[in-house]
Write a protein that holds these residues in place. Structure first.
Motif, PDB file in Angstrom:
ATOM      1  N   LEU A   1       0.847  -1.197   0.000  1.00  0.00           N
ATOM      2  CA  LEU A   1       0.000   0.000   0.000  1.00  0.00           C
ATOM      3  C   LEU A   1       0.877   1.239   0.000  1.00  0.00           C
ATOM      4  N   PHE A   2       0.494   2.193  -0.830  1.00  0.00           N
ATOM      5  CA  PHE A   2       1.238   3.434  -1.009  1.00  0.00           C
ATOM      6  C   PHE A   2       0.431   4.622  -0.495  1.00  0.00           C
ATOM      7  N   TRP A   3       1.151   5.620  -0.026  1.00  0.00           N
ATOM      8  CA  TRP A   3       0.577   6.940   0.249  1.00  0.00           C
ATOM      9  C   TRP A   3       1.340   7.972  -0.589  1.00  0.00           C
ATOM     10  N   TYR A   4       0.552   8.847  -1.212  1.00  0.00           N
ATOM     11  CA  TYR A   4       1.103   9.938  -2.002  1.00  0.00           C
ATOM     12  C   TYR A   4       0.505  11.258  -1.507  1.00  0.00           C
ATOM     13  N   GLN A   5       1.277  12.314  -1.686  1.00  0.00           N
ATOM     14  CA  GLN A   5       0.801  13.667  -1.400  1.00  0.00           C
ATOM     15  C   GLN A   5       0.616  14.404  -2.724  1.00  0.00           C
ATOM     16  N   GLN A   6      -0.473  15.149  -2.835  1.00  0.00           N
ATOM     17  CA  GLN A   6      -0.705  15.917  -4.059  1.00  0.00           C
ATOM     18  C   GLN A   6      -1.174  17.322  -3.705  1.00  0.00           C
TER      19      GLN A   6
ATOM     20  N   ARG B   1       8.172  13.500  10.186  1.00  0.00           N
ATOM     21  CA  ARG B   1       6.862  13.877  10.743  1.00  0.00           C
ATOM     22  C   ARG B   1       5.748  12.950  10.251  1.00  0.00           C
ATOM     23  N   PHE B   2       6.028  12.162   9.227  1.00  0.00           N
ATOM     24  CA  PHE B   2       4.991  11.299   8.646  1.00  0.00           C
ATOM     25  C   PHE B   2       5.236   9.842   9.030  1.00  0.00           C
ATOM     26  N   SER B   3       4.163   9.133   9.356  1.00  0.00           N
ATOM     27  CA  SER B   3       4.230   7.703   9.632  1.00  0.00           C
ATOM     28  C   SER B   3       3.085   7.033   8.894  1.00  0.00           C
ATOM     29  N   SER B   4       3.301   5.779   8.488  1.00  0.00           N
ATOM     30  CA  SER B   4       2.231   5.032   7.839  1.00  0.00           C
ATOM     31  C   SER B   4       2.129   3.656   8.481  1.00  0.00           C
ATOM     32  N   PHE B   5       0.890   3.221   8.654  1.00  0.00           N
ATOM     33  CA  PHE B   5       0.600   1.955   9.329  1.00  0.00           C
ATOM     34  C   PHE B   5      -0.195   1.063   8.400  1.00  0.00           C
ATOM     35  N   LEU B   6       0.045  -0.245   8.513  1.00  0.00           N
ATOM     36  CA  LEU B   6      -0.700  -1.213   7.708  1.00  0.00           C
ATOM     37  C   LEU B   6      -1.119  -2.406   8.557  1.00  0.00           C
ATOM     38  N   SER B   7      -2.384  -2.822   8.377  1.00  0.00           N
ATOM     39  CA  SER B   7      -2.869  -4.091   8.902  1.00  0.00           C
ATOM     40  C   SER B   7      -3.481  -4.845   7.732  1.00  0.00           C
ATOM     41  N   ARG B   8      -2.804  -5.857   7.251  1.00  0.00           N
ATOM     42  CA  ARG B   8      -3.282  -6.602   6.089  1.00  0.00           C
ATOM     43  C   ARG B   8      -4.534  -7.407   6.421  1.00  0.00           C
ATOM     44  N   SER B   9      -4.613  -7.951   7.635  1.00  0.00           N
ATOM     45  CA  SER B   9      -5.769  -8.772   7.999  1.00  0.00           C
ATOM     46  C   SER B   9      -7.038  -7.931   8.053  1.00  0.00           C
ATOM     47  N   LYS B  10      -6.906  -6.657   8.388  1.00  0.00           N
ATOM     48  CA  LYS B  10      -8.065  -5.769   8.485  1.00  0.00           C
ATOM     49  C   LYS B  10      -8.280  -4.953   7.216  1.00  0.00           C
ATOM     50  N   GLY B  11      -7.379  -5.020   6.258  1.00  0.00           N
ATOM     51  CA  GLY B  11      -7.513  -4.207   5.055  1.00  0.00           C
ATOM     52  C   GLY B  11      -7.517  -2.733   5.398  1.00  0.00           C
ATOM     53  N   TYR B  12      -6.570  -2.326   6.200  1.00  0.00           N
ATOM     54  CA  TYR B  12      -6.601  -0.992   6.792  1.00  0.00           C
ATOM     55  C   TYR B  12      -5.208  -0.388   6.843  1.00  0.00           C
ATOM     56  N   SER B  13      -5.155   0.894   6.530  1.00  0.00           N
ATOM     57  CA  SER B  13      -3.919   1.645   6.637  1.00  0.00           C
ATOM     58  C   SER B  13      -4.244   3.040   7.131  1.00  0.00           C
ATOM     59  N   TYR B  14      -3.288   3.677   7.737  1.00  0.00           N
ATOM     60  CA  TYR B  14      -3.441   5.097   8.040  1.00  0.00           C
ATOM     61  C   TYR B  14      -2.129   5.823   7.832  1.00  0.00           C
TER      62      TYR B  14
ATOM     63  N   VAL C   1       4.338  -2.931   2.968  1.00  0.00           N
ATOM     64  CA  VAL C   1       3.953  -4.251   2.451  1.00  0.00           C
ATOM     65  C   VAL C   1       3.765  -5.240   3.601  1.00  0.00           C
ATOM     66  N   LEU C   2       4.399  -4.967   4.749  1.00  0.00           N
ATOM     67  CA  LEU C   2       4.237  -5.789   5.940  1.00  0.00           C
ATOM     68  C   LEU C   2       3.452  -5.016   6.986  1.00  0.00           C
ATOM     69  N   ASP C   3       2.828  -5.746   7.900  1.00  0.00           N
ATOM     70  CA  ASP C   3       2.070  -5.107   8.973  1.00  0.00           C
ATOM     71  C   ASP C   3       2.991  -4.279   9.855  1.00  0.00           C
ATOM     72  N   GLY C   4       2.448  -3.172  10.341  1.00  0.00           N
ATOM     73  CA  GLY C   4       3.200  -2.379  11.286  1.00  0.00           C
ATOM     74  C   GLY C   4       3.316  -0.935  10.865  1.00  0.00           C
ATOM     75  N   LEU C   5       4.118  -0.229  11.617  1.00  0.00           N
ATOM     76  CA  LEU C   5       4.270   1.211  11.457  1.00  0.00           C
ATOM     77  C   LEU C   5       5.621   1.532  10.836  1.00  0.00           C
ATOM     78  N   GLU C   6       5.608   2.385   9.813  1.00  0.00           N
ATOM     79  CA  GLU C   6       6.830   2.897   9.198  1.00  0.00           C
ATOM     80  C   GLU C   6       6.890   4.391   9.474  1.00  0.00           C
ATOM     81  N   GLU C   7       7.993   4.850  10.035  1.00  0.00           N
ATOM     82  CA  GLU C   7       8.108   6.259  10.380  1.00  0.00           C
ATOM     83  C   GLU C   7       9.145   6.945   9.512  1.00  0.00           C
ATOM     84  N   LYS C   8       8.750   8.135   9.024  1.00  0.00           N
ATOM     85  CA  LYS C   8       9.661   8.947   8.215  1.00  0.00           C
ATOM     86  C   LYS C   8       9.504  10.392   8.654  1.00  0.00           C
TER      87      LYS C   8
END
Lengths: 114, 109
Positions: free
Chosen positions: B32-37, B59-72, B50-57
Protein backbone atom coordinates in the motif's frame (compact mmCIF):
# COMPACT_ATOMS: atom_id res chain seq x y z
CA UNK A 1 17.35 15.71 -13.50
CA UNK A 2 14.33 15.79 -15.81
CA UNK A 3 12.58 12.63 -14.61
CA UNK A 4 9.29 12.39 -16.44
CA UNK A 5 8.02 15.19 -18.69
CA UNK A 6 4.60 15.74 -20.21
CA UNK A 7 3.55 18.11 -22.98
CA UNK A 8 1.53 20.21 -23.34
CA UNK A 9 0.75 21.38 -19.80
CA UNK A 10 -2.70 22.46 -20.86
CA UNK A 11 -4.85 22.42 -23.98
CA UNK A 12 -8.29 23.42 -25.14
CA UNK A 13 -9.48 21.09 -27.88
CA UNK A 14 -12.55 21.21 -30.10
CA UNK A 15 -14.75 18.13 -29.94
CA UNK A 16 -14.07 15.75 -32.81
CA UNK A 17 -10.43 16.80 -33.16
CA UNK A 18 -7.54 14.46 -32.48
CA UNK A 19 -4.66 15.12 -30.14
CA UNK A 20 -1.56 13.39 -28.84
CA UNK A 21 -0.36 13.92 -25.30
CA UNK A 22 3.36 13.39 -25.03
CA UNK A 23 5.24 11.70 -22.19
CA UNK A 24 9.00 11.19 -21.97
CA UNK A 25 11.10 9.78 -19.14
CA UNK A 26 14.86 9.62 -18.79
CA UNK A 27 15.03 7.16 -15.90
CA UNK A 28 15.10 4.04 -18.10
CA UNK A 29 11.99 2.75 -16.38
CA UNK A 30 10.37 -0.26 -17.98
CA UNK A 31 6.78 0.37 -16.90
CA UNK A 32 4.78 3.42 -17.94
CA UNK A 33 1.18 4.43 -17.32
CA UNK A 34 -1.45 6.94 -18.34
CA UNK A 35 -4.04 8.02 -15.77
CA UNK A 36 -6.87 10.50 -15.81
CA UNK A 37 -7.86 12.34 -12.65
CA UNK A 38 -11.36 13.76 -12.23
CA UNK A 39 -12.80 15.58 -9.24
CA UNK A 40 -14.12 13.14 -6.64
CA UNK A 41 -12.63 10.13 -8.35
CA UNK A 42 -9.31 8.41 -7.86
CA UNK A 43 -6.67 8.19 -10.51
CA UNK A 44 -8.03 5.88 -13.19
CA UNK A 45 -5.74 3.87 -15.40
CA UNK A 46 -6.25 4.38 -19.14
CA UNK A 47 -3.44 2.34 -20.67
CA UNK A 48 -0.14 0.92 -19.52
CA UNK A 49 3.05 -0.54 -20.90
CA UNK A 50 5.20 -2.99 -18.97
CA UNK A 51 8.10 -2.72 -21.40
CA UNK A 52 8.96 -1.24 -24.77
CA UNK A 53 6.92 -2.84 -27.54
CA UNK A 54 4.01 -3.91 -25.33
CA UNK A 55 0.86 -2.11 -24.18
CA UNK A 56 -2.27 -3.02 -22.25
CA UNK A 57 -5.69 -1.63 -21.50
CA UNK A 58 -6.53 -0.19 -18.11
CA UNK A 59 -9.82 0.62 -16.45
CA UNK A 60 -11.00 3.33 -18.91
CA UNK A 61 -9.34 2.75 -22.32
CA UNK A 62 -12.21 3.66 -24.68
CA UNK A 63 -11.43 6.61 -26.93
CA UNK A 64 -7.69 6.44 -26.25
CA UNK A 65 -4.74 4.68 -27.83
CA UNK A 66 -1.05 4.39 -26.93
CA UNK A 67 2.19 3.18 -28.39
CA UNK A 68 5.57 2.27 -26.88
CA UNK A 69 8.16 2.30 -29.63
CA UNK A 70 11.05 2.76 -27.19
CA UNK A 71 11.74 2.85 -23.46
CA UNK A 72 11.57 6.62 -23.06
CA UNK A 73 8.37 7.67 -24.84
CA UNK A 74 4.74 6.77 -24.20
CA UNK A 75 2.33 9.02 -26.15
CA UNK A 76 -1.42 8.98 -25.57
CA UNK A 77 -3.70 9.73 -28.53
CA UNK A 78 -7.31 10.83 -28.53
CA UNK A 79 -8.61 10.00 -32.00
CA UNK A 80 -11.81 12.05 -31.83
CA UNK A 81 -12.16 14.02 -28.62
CA UNK A 82 -15.45 14.24 -26.70
CA UNK A 83 -16.34 16.55 -23.78
CA UNK A 84 -16.26 13.63 -21.31
CA UNK A 85 -12.53 13.42 -21.96
CA UNK A 86 -12.06 16.76 -20.24
CA UNK A 87 -9.73 15.86 -17.39
CA UNK A 88 -6.22 16.12 -15.99
CA UNK A 89 -3.99 13.48 -17.49
CA UNK A 90 -0.94 12.12 -15.67
CA UNK A 91 1.80 9.99 -17.11
CA UNK A 92 3.75 7.86 -14.63
CA UNK A 93 6.60 5.39 -14.69
CA UNK A 94 8.06 2.69 -12.48
CA UNK A 95 11.36 0.81 -12.77
CA UNK A 96 9.55 -2.52 -13.20
CA UNK A 97 5.99 -3.73 -13.44
CA UNK A 98 6.42 -6.72 -11.13
CA UNK A 99 7.61 -5.28 -7.85
CA UNK A 100 6.43 -2.91 -5.15
CA UNK A 101 8.28 0.11 -6.44
CA UNK A 102 6.96 3.65 -6.33
CA UNK A 103 5.53 5.39 -9.36
CA UNK A 104 6.95 8.72 -10.51
CA UNK A 105 4.54 11.18 -12.09
CA UNK A 106 4.79 13.83 -14.75
CA UNK A 107 3.40 17.28 -14.02
CA UNK A 108 0.12 16.56 -15.77
CA UNK A 109 -1.76 17.82 -18.82
CA UNK A 110 -5.00 19.69 -18.24
CA UNK A 111 -7.26 19.01 -21.23
CA UNK A 112 -10.55 20.77 -21.89
CA UNK A 113 -12.71 19.46 -24.74
CA UNK A 114 -15.33 21.96 -25.90
CA UNK B 1 -14.05 -7.27 -6.31
CA UNK B 2 -11.62 -4.56 -5.42
CA UNK B 3 -12.32 -1.28 -3.71
CA UNK B 4 -10.58 1.35 -1.65
CA UNK B 5 -12.02 4.07 0.53
CA UNK B 6 -10.75 7.15 2.34
CA UNK B 7 -12.45 10.25 3.76
CA UNK B 8 -13.12 13.05 1.31
CA UNK B 9 -11.93 15.91 3.48
CA UNK B 10 -10.39 16.55 6.89
CA UNK B 11 -9.52 19.71 8.80
CA UNK B 12 -6.76 20.08 11.39
CA UNK B 13 -4.91 22.82 13.21
CA UNK B 14 -1.33 23.88 12.62
CA UNK B 15 0.99 22.13 15.08
CA UNK B 16 -1.47 19.31 15.78
CA UNK B 17 -1.57 15.64 14.72
CA UNK B 18 -3.94 14.16 12.13
CA UNK B 19 -4.61 10.56 11.09
CA UNK B 20 -5.95 9.81 7.62
CA UNK B 21 -7.50 6.36 7.29
CA UNK B 22 -7.72 4.13 4.24
CA UNK B 23 -9.58 0.84 3.95
CA UNK B 24 -9.38 -1.55 1.04
CA UNK B 25 -10.67 -4.87 -0.21
CA UNK B 26 -8.80 -7.06 -2.65
CA UNK B 27 -8.05 -10.72 -3.23
CA UNK B 28 -4.42 -10.04 -4.14
CA UNK B 29 -2.20 -7.56 -2.34
CA UNK B 30 1.35 -6.37 -2.97
CA UNK B 31 1.58 -3.35 -0.72
CA UNK B 32 0.00 0.00 0.00
CA UNK B 33 1.24 3.43 -1.01
CA UNK B 34 0.58 6.94 0.25
CA UNK B 35 1.10 9.94 -2.00
CA UNK B 36 0.80 13.67 -1.40
CA UNK B 37 -0.71 15.92 -4.06
CA UNK B 38 -0.74 19.70 -3.80
CA UNK B 39 -3.42 21.48 -5.81
CA UNK B 40 -2.49 21.66 -9.47
CA UNK B 41 0.57 19.47 -9.06
CA UNK B 42 1.54 15.85 -9.57
CA UNK B 43 1.30 13.22 -6.83
CA UNK B 44 4.56 12.64 -4.98
CA UNK B 45 5.51 9.48 -3.09
CA UNK B 46 5.32 9.45 0.70
CA UNK B 47 5.41 5.84 1.88
CA UNK B 48 5.08 2.18 1.02
CA UNK B 49 3.98 -0.59 3.39
CA UNK B 50 3.95 -4.25 2.45
CA UNK B 51 4.24 -5.79 5.94
CA UNK B 52 2.07 -5.11 8.97
CA UNK B 53 3.20 -2.38 11.29
CA UNK B 54 4.27 1.21 11.46
CA UNK B 55 6.83 2.90 9.20
CA UNK B 56 8.11 6.26 10.38
CA UNK B 57 9.66 8.95 8.22
CA UNK B 58 10.20 12.18 10.07
CA UNK B 59 6.86 13.88 10.74
CA UNK B 60 4.99 11.30 8.65
CA UNK B 61 4.23 7.70 9.63
CA UNK B 62 2.23 5.03 7.84
CA UNK B 63 0.60 1.96 9.33
CA UNK B 64 -0.70 -1.21 7.71
CA UNK B 65 -2.87 -4.09 8.90
CA UNK B 66 -3.28 -6.60 6.09
CA UNK B 67 -5.77 -8.77 8.00
CA UNK B 68 -8.06 -5.77 8.49
CA UNK B 69 -7.51 -4.21 5.06
CA UNK B 70 -6.60 -0.99 6.79
CA UNK B 71 -3.92 1.64 6.64
CA UNK B 72 -3.44 5.10 8.04
CA UNK B 73 -1.13 8.03 7.45
CA UNK B 74 -0.18 9.98 10.56
CA UNK B 75 1.05 13.53 10.20
CA UNK B 76 2.61 15.18 13.25
CA UNK B 77 3.48 18.81 13.99
CA UNK B 78 1.29 19.95 11.13
CA UNK B 79 2.52 22.82 9.01
CA UNK B 80 0.55 25.00 6.61
CA UNK B 81 2.48 23.44 3.71
CA UNK B 82 0.90 20.07 4.61
CA UNK B 83 -2.38 21.34 3.16
CA UNK B 84 -2.81 18.98 0.23
CA UNK B 85 -4.67 15.89 -0.89
CA UNK B 86 -3.38 12.56 0.37
CA UNK B 87 -3.91 9.58 -1.91
CA UNK B 88 -3.77 5.96 -0.82
CA UNK B 89 -3.36 3.16 -3.32
CA UNK B 90 -2.90 -0.58 -3.03
CA UNK B 91 -1.01 -2.73 -5.46
CA UNK B 92 -3.04 -5.70 -6.62
CA UNK B 93 -1.92 -9.20 -7.61
CA UNK B 94 -0.93 -7.91 -11.08
CA UNK B 95 1.15 -5.11 -9.53
CA UNK B 96 -1.30 -2.52 -10.77
CA UNK B 97 -2.09 0.41 -8.49
CA UNK B 98 -5.71 0.90 -7.42
CA UNK B 99 -6.25 4.44 -6.16
CA UNK B 100 -8.55 5.97 -3.60
CA UNK B 101 -10.23 9.28 -4.44
CA UNK B 102 -7.94 11.17 -2.06
CA UNK B 103 -8.41 13.01 1.21
CA UNK B 104 -8.19 16.79 1.07
CA UNK B 105 -6.47 17.99 4.23
CA UNK B 106 -7.12 21.58 5.26
CA UNK B 107 -4.76 23.08 7.85
CA UNK B 108 -5.99 26.04 9.86
CA UNK B 109 -3.72 28.41 11.76
Amino acid sequence: TAGITQAPTSQILAAGRSMTLRCTQDMRHNAMYWYRQDLGLGLRLIHYSNTAGTTGKGEVPDGYSVSRANTDDFPLTLASAVPSQTSVYFCASRPRDDSGTEAFFGQGTRLTVV
Amino acid sequence: GQNIDQPTEMTATEGAIVQINCTYQTSGFNGLFWYQQHAGEAPTFLSYNVLDGLEEKGRFSSFLSRSKGYSYLLLKELQMKDSASYLCAFMDSNYQLIWGAGTKLIIKP
